[in-house]
Design an enzyme around this catalytic site. Structure first.
Site, short mmCIF file in Angstrom:
data_model
loop_
_atom_site.label_atom_id
_atom_site.label_comp_id
_atom_site.label_asym_id
_atom_site.label_seq_id
_atom_site.Cartn_x
_atom_site.Cartn_y
_atom_site.Cartn_z
N LYS A 233 3.19 -9.47 -2.92
CA LYS A 233 3.55 -8.50 -1.93
C LYS A 233 2.37 -7.36 -1.90
O LYS A 233 1.68 -7.35 -2.92
CB LYS A 233 4.80 -7.94 -2.31
CG LYS A 233 5.19 -7.19 -3.57
CD LYS A 233 6.56 -6.56 -3.54
CE LYS A 233 6.95 -6.02 -4.55
NZ LYS A 233 8.12 -5.15 -4.80
N HIS B 139 17.54 -7.55 -10.22
CA HIS B 139 16.25 -6.76 -10.57
C HIS B 139 16.41 -5.77 -11.57
O HIS B 139 17.57 -4.88 -11.45
CB HIS B 139 15.58 -6.27 -9.23
CG HIS B 139 14.34 -5.73 -9.31
ND1 HIS B 139 13.23 -6.48 -10.00
CD2 HIS B 139 13.73 -4.68 -8.84
CE1 HIS B 139 12.03 -5.72 -9.99
NE2 HIS B 139 12.42 -4.82 -9.25
N ARG C 50 9.34 -13.34 -12.38
CA ARG C 50 8.68 -12.73 -11.54
C ARG C 50 7.75 -11.76 -11.90
O ARG C 50 7.93 -10.48 -11.56
CB ARG C 50 9.73 -12.05 -10.38
CG ARG C 50 10.93 -12.91 -9.98
CD ARG C 50 11.70 -12.36 -8.85
NE ARG C 50 12.19 -10.95 -9.21
CZ ARG C 50 13.22 -10.74 -9.85
NH1 ARG C 50 14.15 -11.37 -10.00
NH2 ARG C 50 13.66 -9.54 -10.19
N TYR D 90 -14.34 21.38 1.26
CA TYR D 90 -13.27 21.99 1.98
C TYR D 90 -12.76 23.04 1.15
O TYR D 90 -12.28 22.86 0.16
CB TYR D 90 -12.16 21.11 2.57
CG TYR D 90 -12.74 20.07 3.88
CD1 TYR D 90 -13.42 20.76 4.95
CD2 TYR D 90 -12.54 18.75 3.70
CE1 TYR D 90 -13.99 19.91 5.91
CE2 TYR D 90 -13.16 17.92 4.50
CZ TYR D 90 -13.76 18.55 5.70
OH TYR D 90 -14.25 17.90 6.65
N CYS E 6 -12.57 14.51 0.26
CA CYS E 6 -12.68 14.47 1.77
C CYS E 6 -12.04 13.16 1.98
O CYS E 6 -11.74 12.15 1.44
CB CYS E 6 -13.77 14.89 2.23
SG CYS E 6 -14.71 16.14 1.81
N MET E 7 -11.95 12.98 3.52
CA MET E 7 -11.27 11.56 3.82
C MET E 7 -12.34 10.37 3.42
O MET E 7 -11.85 9.32 3.40
CB MET E 7 -11.24 11.74 5.45
CG MET E 7 -10.59 10.55 6.07
SD MET E 7 -10.55 10.49 7.80
CE MET E 7 -9.44 11.85 8.23
N ASP E 8 -13.66 10.92 3.56
CA ASP E 8 -14.60 9.60 3.55
C ASP E 8 -15.58 9.95 2.25
O ASP E 8 -16.46 9.19 2.17
CB ASP E 8 -15.27 9.39 4.83
CG ASP E 8 -14.55 9.64 6.16
OD1 ASP E 8 -13.62 8.77 6.12
OD2 ASP E 8 -14.90 10.60 6.76
C1 LIG Z 1 12.34 -8.03 -6.62
C2 LIG Z 1 11.03 -7.80 -7.52
N1 LIG Z 1 10.57 -8.65 -8.59
C3 LIG Z 1 9.54 -8.69 -9.21
C4 LIG Z 1 8.75 -7.56 -8.82
C5 LIG Z 1 7.40 -7.44 -9.90
O1 LIG Z 1 7.60 -6.02 -10.84
P1 LIG Z 1 6.50 -5.95 -11.79
O2 LIG Z 1 5.12 -5.56 -10.88
O3 LIG Z 1 6.94 -4.52 -12.29
O4 LIG Z 1 6.06 -7.11 -12.56
C6 LIG Z 1 9.07 -6.82 -8.02
C7 LIG Z 1 8.27 -5.58 -7.86
O5 LIG Z 1 8.38 -4.46 -7.49
C8 LIG Z 1 10.43 -6.77 -7.30
O6 LIG Z 1 10.30 -6.02 -6.19
#
Ligand SMILES: Cc1ncc(COP(=O)(O)O)c(C=O)c1O
Length: 387
Positions: A40, A167, A223, A267, A314-316
């Site tokens: 993600k 989780h 995961r 700045y 700064c921004m850039d």
């Molecule tokens: C539902 C879920 N599973 C697994 C993970 C992976 O977690 P991590 O990056 O701590 O291994 C996340 C990340 O936030 C998550 O939201």
């Protein structure tokens, strides 16, 4: 879509061989579990499409995203494997979700009949995962609600309960109390599932910290997210694998000048020189993800030495003090995250300077920064570019 150019003076390179080594750590720690790679947020800033393709070559066949749009982007890039949408989805997204064969995590009782109505068009029972809330205080049905849900007819008709998950909220904490409680609550749920004679193929709990620290959190699926990218947030006294940060973020000195004592930088004049000061200007700023909190606090590597950020980011652009590094020239490389000679700056260092976690540092690296990829098992240098 916005495409940064290959000649950009600021870029990130991602070492896919290091990614493979981190995957090997996951498999060593969870030898009996299948791996769902959490990609993600653009694979935590590393590029979801390229990372997922590399993971496919490493025989990873399941991917976790937060949103339907992230899942569709992977499908459109040709990823045919399982894509689990782990975040909050709303019924307005269900038609698209089904059209792209994404697997939803259902986290509220009422989502079961609503999603089932959308999944009826699918030729075979549609796989879904259900999330149980055991102590994260976020999404999920309660253990009690789950037990009621398990008898619903939809789970034997248009839907197929492929996965059950929870989780962990606190697995990176030195204190194991909350995690042990969550694991015990989830185990009670699993016992009830077993008593009802239900076989759910994928049971999953462990994020990176769970994989590293809690063998009892390992079930048929794990995961991992942050550990794939080479980081963890466990305490120093925890035994951790030798993860390798896979991303290097660098830029090129755009300008060098000298200011006299009393002269200021950037700045609001938050840096006033107390000596004759050589200043290098770096073409990277908070719009690229180099956070403004690094003003007068961060460090970068130039000429194999750590040099301090001076004045406001700064921004850039960002300025650093190179007075103590003789001979620095325009065009030289500056490392924001990565290694130079024997010095190294990690996303965890930036996180400490900004009072956040390496996750946020990596996710924040902006779309202006082209990502280049060092292919799997190839010597560093033969980078292919993508954005
Ligand atoms: C539902 C879920 N599973 C697994 C993970 C992976 O977690 P991590 O990056 O701590 O291994 C996340 C990340 O936030 C998550 O939201």
């Amino acid at each position: 879509m916005y495409q940064p150019s290959e000649s950009s003076p600021t870029s990130a390179s991602v070492d896919l061989t290091a990614l493979a080594q981190n995957v090997a750590h996951v498999r060593r720690l969870a030898p009996r579990a299948d791996v769902l790679a959490v990609v993600k947020a653009n694979a935590y800033g590393h590029g979801a499409i390229e990372i997922s393709h590399a993971l496919q070559k490493l025989a990873v066949r399941r991917f976790g995203v937060a949103t339907v749009d992230e899942g569709i982007a992977l499908r459109q890039a040709g990823i045919q494997d399982t894509i689990l949408v782990m975040g909050a989805t709303v019924p307005a997204q269900f038609t698209e979700l089904v059209a792209h064969r994404l697997t939803p995590v259902l986290y509220r009782t009422d989502l079961i009949p609503t999603f089932a109505a959308h999944a009826r068009t699918a030729p075979t029972p549609y796989p879904v995962h259900i999330k149980v809330e055991t102590g994260m205080g976020r999404l999920g049905v309660s253990p009690h609600e789950l037990l009621e849900l398990l008898s619903r007819s939809e789970l034997r008709g248009p839907l197929r309960l492929e996965g059950l998950m929870t989780h962990l909220a606190d697995a990176d904490n030195r204190d194991a109390g909350q995690t042990e409680e969550q694991l015990a609550r989830f185990q009670q749920v699993l016992n009830q599932v077993q008593i009802r004679g239900l076989a759910i193929p994928l049971i999953h709990v462990a994020n990176s910290a769970g994989i590293i620290k809690y063998p009892t959190s390992l079930h048929s699926l794990v995961r991992p997210g942050i550990m794939l990218y080479g980081y963890h947030t466990l305490s120093k006294d925890t035994q951790t694998p030798e993860l390798q940060p896979i991303l290097t973020w660098k830029t090129t000195i755009a300008h060098v000048h000298t200011i006299s004592p009393g002269g200021s930088v950037s700045y609001n004049r938050t840096f006033i020189a107390s000596r004759q000061t050589r200043v290098a200007v770096l073409p990277v700023g908070y719009a690229d993800g180099y956070n403004r909190l690094l003003s007068n606090r961060g460090q970068v590597l130039i000429g194999g030495r750590r040099v301090p950020v001076i004045g406001r980011v700064c921004m850039d652009m960002t300025m650093v003090d190179i007075t103590d590094v003789p001979g620095v020239q325009v065009g030289e490389e500056a490392i924001l995250i990565g290694q130079q000679s024997s010095e190294r700056i990690t996303a965890s260092d930036l996180a400490a300077w900004q009072q956040t976690i390496p996750y946020e540092i990596l996710c924040a690296i902006g779309s202006r920064v082209p990502r280049r990829y060092l292919p799997l098992d190839s010597p560093a240098g033969a980078a292919s570019q993508s954005s």
